[in-house]
Design a protein around this motif. Structure first.
Motif, PDB file in Angstrom:
ATOM      1  N   LEU A  77       0.818  -1.201   0.000  1.00 38.09           N
ATOM      2  CA  LEU A  77       0.000   0.000   0.000  1.00 38.09           C
ATOM      3  C   LEU A  77       0.860   1.261   0.000  1.00 38.09           C
ATOM      4  N   HIS A  78       1.886   1.267   0.861  1.00 33.63           N
ATOM      5  CA  HIS A  78       2.721   2.461   0.972  1.00 33.63           C
ATOM      6  C   HIS A  78       3.603   2.624  -0.261  1.00 33.63           C
ATOM      7  N   ARG A  79       4.076   1.526  -0.797  1.00 42.06           N
ATOM      8  CA  ARG A  79       4.911   1.599  -2.006  1.00 42.06           C
ATOM      9  C   ARG A  79       4.138   2.203  -3.167  1.00 42.06           C
ATOM     10  N   HIS A  80       2.895   1.793  -3.344  1.00 39.32           N
ATOM     11  CA  HIS A  80       2.063   2.367  -4.397  1.00 39.32           C
ATOM     12  C   HIS A  80       1.776   3.840  -4.124  1.00 39.32           C
ATOM     13  N   ALA A  81       1.529   4.173  -2.865  1.00 35.37           N
ATOM     14  CA  ALA A  81       1.260   5.573  -2.523  1.00 35.37           C
ATOM     15  C   ALA A  81       2.439   6.453  -2.889  1.00 35.37           C
ATOM     16  N   VAL A  82       3.635   6.002  -2.564  1.00 38.16           N
ATOM     17  CA  VAL A  82       4.833   6.785  -2.877  1.00 38.16           C
ATOM     18  C   VAL A  82       5.028   6.880  -4.386  1.00 38.16           C
ATOM     19  N   GLU A  83       4.823   5.781  -5.094  1.00 35.85           N
ATOM     20  CA  GLU A  83       5.008   5.786  -6.548  1.00 35.85           C
ATOM     21  C   GLU A  83       4.088   6.800  -7.215  1.00 35.85           C
ATOM     22  N   PHE A  84       2.813   6.806  -6.834  1.00 34.64           N
ATOM     23  CA  PHE A  84       1.885   7.730  -7.479  1.00 34.64           C
ATOM     24  C   PHE A  84       2.114   9.162  -7.020  1.00 34.64           C
ATOM     25  N   HIS A  85       2.604   9.339  -5.800  1.00 29.32           N
ATOM     26  CA  HIS A  85       2.941  10.688  -5.369  1.00 29.32           C
ATOM     27  C   HIS A  85       4.083  11.247  -6.219  1.00 29.32           C
ATOM     28  N   LEU A  86       5.101  10.457  -6.447  1.00 23.83           N
ATOM     29  CA  LEU A  86       6.233  10.923  -7.259  1.00 23.83           C
ATOM     30  C   LEU A  86       5.800  11.172  -8.704  1.00 23.83           C
ATOM     31  N   ARG A  87       4.907  10.353  -9.217  1.00 24.26           N
ATOM     32  CA  ARG A  87       4.382  10.580 -10.570  1.00 24.26           C
ATOM     33  C   ARG A  87       3.669  11.925 -10.656  1.00 24.26           C
ATOM     34  N   ASN A  88       2.801  12.189  -9.691  1.00 27.52           N
ATOM     35  CA  ASN A  88       2.065  13.446  -9.697  1.00 27.52           C
ATOM     36  C   ASN A  88       2.987  14.643  -9.485  1.00 27.52           C
ATOM     37  N   ALA A  89       3.980  14.464  -8.631  1.00 31.16           N
ATOM     38  CA  ALA A  89       4.926  15.554  -8.398  1.00 31.16           C
ATOM     39  C   ALA A  89       5.623  15.945  -9.693  1.00 31.16           C
ATOM     40  N   ARG A  90       6.123  14.964 -10.415  1.00 26.93           N
ATOM     41  CA  ARG A  90       6.838  15.244 -11.663  1.00 26.93           C
ATOM     42  C   ARG A  90       5.904  15.792 -12.737  1.00 26.93           C
ATOM     43  N   ALA A  91       4.669  15.249 -12.810  1.00 28.74           N
ATOM     44  CA  ALA A  91       3.771  15.589 -13.907  1.00 28.74           C
ATOM     45  C   ALA A  91       3.198  17.005 -13.792  1.00 28.74           C
ATOM     46  N   TRP A  92       2.863  17.433 -12.562  1.00 29.31           N
ATOM     47  CA  TRP A  92       2.210  18.745 -12.443  1.00 29.31           C
ATOM     48  C   TRP A  92       2.401  19.436 -11.099  1.00 29.31           C
ATOM     49  N   ALA A  93       2.554  18.671 -10.026  1.00 29.13           N
ATOM     50  CA  ALA A  93       2.447  19.276  -8.703  1.00 29.13           C
ATOM     51  C   ALA A  93       3.669  20.111  -8.323  1.00 29.13           C
ATOM     52  N   ASP A  94       4.878  19.692  -8.732  1.00 34.09           N
ATOM     53  CA  ASP A  94       6.057  20.508  -8.433  1.00 34.09           C
ATOM     54  C   ASP A  94       5.915  21.893  -9.059  1.00 34.09           C
ATOM     55  N   ALA A  95       5.486  21.921 -10.316  1.00 33.56           N
ATOM     56  CA  ALA A  95       5.343  23.202 -11.011  1.00 33.56           C
ATOM     57  C   ALA A  95       4.252  24.059 -10.373  1.00 33.56           C
ATOM     58  N   ARG A  96       3.160  23.420  -9.953  1.00 27.49           N
ATOM     59  CA  ARG A  96       2.050  24.191  -9.396  1.00 27.49           C
ATOM     60  C   ARG A  96       2.375  24.734  -8.012  1.00 27.49           C
ATOM     61  N   THR A  97       3.063  23.975  -7.206  1.00 23.37           N
ATOM     62  CA  THR A  97       3.350  24.406  -5.836  1.00 23.37           C
ATOM     63  C   THR A  97       4.668  25.145  -5.707  1.00 23.37           C
TER      64      THR A  97
END
Length: 320
Positions: free
Chosen positions: A279-299
């Protein structure tokens, strides 16, 4: 244990979510039903609201602030996104615990505790994605420490739309409701192909089965993934027309075959051991995906730094 119900629109997934939640409540098991569908009909399917729930999606900032706790890796609630995983200092929750979030956001419908994401309102139209509301559910499940014999049942969005976020990885078992038609099993194929990549366990529930040919069709199309099926139900139709009593005890009048199918569902859930590492491994994987895709730029932040490398959620994380 966390359970998702998915399926084509009109397949009966909301009805099955409600039946299963009521089945669990009738046994005395602690259960929380969550309406995560853009069409918010779970309360009605459960038997009507006795105490309205304050929608999670309308208070996302407050939810973030509560779950952030004192986690030093999260600078503020504003840089917390739907995938932000918990770490040391985060506020972890017990199911239906004595805390601000459950006190505010859990209502009751048909005798079952209910949490809702909330509907689209006029201000959302044309400018917001429904997954912004579902982000509150993703954060809630990410910070929830539930155990065997405790059940969270989520009625998900229709079709394969659930794959638009990492929420689909948050469950111990996903029930896919399929009618015995080609359209009914098309969503199964989409879901199966996506889920296999992440080791997500899917069990198919045949619904609205009227004859042996219907059942044979489902067996041919989904194979060993077919867990059980429900037959056409006059009781469900009467319930949808408001002609049955509400509350978990009303299930005593449900057709015997369909009651047995609900028992099969629970046995399948109870046989799935919780894998906190996965569960935690998947959570981290999708968090990093979102960070790279849009969230780093937005925040304007490097959100990969929110990942606590030495933290794994679970009962041990609740210890002082």
């Amino acid at each position: 244990m966390r359970v998702a119900f998915v399926g084509k629109g009109g397949s009966g997934k909301t009805t099955l979510s409600a039946l299963f939640s009521r089945h669990l409540a009738r046994s005395g098991a602690p259960v929380l039903a969550i309406d995560g569908d853009i069409n918010q009909h779970l309360a009605e399917a459960l038997g009507g609201e006795e105490r309205p729930a304050t929608p999670l999606g309308e208070h996302l900032d407050a939810v973030k602030g509560l779950l952030r706790g004192t986690n030093p890796r999260i600078a503020s609630p504003e840089v917390m996104i739907k995938t932000t995983p918990p770490g040391r200092g985060s506020r972890l929750l017990r199911p239906l615990g004595d805390d601000e979030l459950h006190a505010r956001h859990v209502g009751r419908a048909g005798g079952v505790p209910l949490m809702v994401t909330g509907e689209f309102d006029e201000s959302d139209l044309g400018v917001a994605c429904y997954h912004s509301k579902l982000g509150a559910v993703e954060l809630y499940l990410g910070h929830l420490v539930d155990g065997p014999g405790e059940y969270v049942v989520v009625d998900m969005t229709a079709g394969a739309d659930a794959f638009a976020s990492g929420l689909f990885t948050r469950f111990d078992l996903t029930f896919l409701v399929a009618e015995p038609t080609r359209k009914g099993v098309s969503v199964y194929r989409q879901y199966r192909d996506h889920a296999e990549r992440f080791g997500i366990r899917i069990a198919v529930i045949g619904n609205k089965v009227t004859c042996e040919d219907d059942l044979l069709f489902l067996k041919e199309q989904v194979g060993d993934d077919l867990l059980t099926h429900l037959v056409h139900s006059p009781w469900v139709r009467a319930a949808e027309q408001g002609r049955t009593e509400s509350g978990p005890d009303a299930l005593a009048s449900l057709e015997p075959h369909n009651r047995h199918a609900l028992t099969v569902l629970r046995e399948a859930v109870d046989s799935r051991p919780r894998d906190w590492d996965r569960l935690h491994r998947h959570a981290v994987e999708f968090h990093l995906r979102n960070a790279r895709a849009w969230a780093d730029a937005r925040t304007g932040e490097d959100l990969a730094a929110q990942v606590d490398p030495d933290f794994v959620p679970g009962p041990a994380a609740l210890l002082p």
